[in-house]
Scaffold this active site. Structure first.
Site, mmCIF file in Angstrom:
data_model
loop_
_atom_site.group_PDB
_atom_site.id
_atom_site.type_symbol
_atom_site.label_atom_id
_atom_site.label_comp_id
_atom_site.label_asym_id
_atom_site.label_seq_id
_atom_site.Cartn_x
_atom_site.Cartn_y
_atom_site.Cartn_z
ATOM 1 C CG ASP A 235 -6.069 4.798 2.419
ATOM 2 O OD1 ASP A 235 -5.840 4.628 3.636
ATOM 3 O OD2 ASP A 235 -5.249 5.302 1.636
ATOM 4 N NE ARG B 234 -4.861 1.264 1.684
ATOM 5 C CZ ARG B 234 -4.878 1.798 0.462
ATOM 6 N NH1 ARG B 234 -5.884 1.562 -0.351
ATOM 7 N NH2 ARG B 234 -3.884 2.560 0.066
ATOM 8 C CB CYS C 115 -0.988 -0.005 1.163
ATOM 9 S SG CYS C 115 -0.262 0.202 2.808
#
Length: 155
Positions: free
Chosen positions: A126, A14, A8
């Site tokens: 996100d 994440r 990420c």
């Protein structure tokens, strides 16, 4: 041995969530020894003087709610050589994919969007922007479960 790198932007939300959710899934199924699983960032924003920041506290807390520890994990940046080191480079969103391609000099083949394994061509939410770590956990768990199912066909 299948080698997976989850990626990420900063490697503090994440991708470490994906790393540790996937490790937990494989451990629960007695398959942990079949995989090498790590995570990395496309940016260096969370790395200071060569030392990465730890997993962002709300992400760490969401994992802990599900009995998953990410203790000791610190952000690291994707390296060009990671393309040759790993079998799968898995991004959380399309910007990650573009950055992975740019940074490794490769397109396609080993590079995938996590949720594509679940038949969704969506980005993992996100939480840095949404604040919704529950939704991110759900997206990551769905993607990791589908990825593991896909990989089980190759073991």
């Amino acid at each position: 041995m299948i080698k997976i790198l989850f990626i990420c932007h900063g490697n503090i939300c994440r991708s470490p969530m994906a790393e540790f959710i996937f490790k937990d899934m494989t451990a629960r199924q007695g398959l942990a020894d079949q995989f090498i699983v790590d995570s990395a960032a496309t940016s260096s924003e969370e790395i200071w003087n060569g030392i990465g920041n730890p997993v962002y506290p709300p992400a760490r807390e969401e994992l802990a709610k599900h009995g998953i520890s990410c203790k000791g994990k610190r952000a690291v940046q994707l390296q060009k050589s990671d393309y040759d080191k790993y079998d799968y480079l898995i991004g959380m969103d399309t910007m990650n994919i573009r950055n992975i391609e740019r940074m490794t000099g490769h397109k396609g083949e080993k590079i995938h969007l996590l949720l594509e394994f679940a038949g969704r061509y969506d980005s993992v939410a996100d939480p840095w922007y949404t604040g919704n770590f529950v939704r991110t956990y759900s997206d990551v768990k769905e993607g990791c479960g589908a990825l593991l199912e896909h990989l089980m066909k190759t073991l």
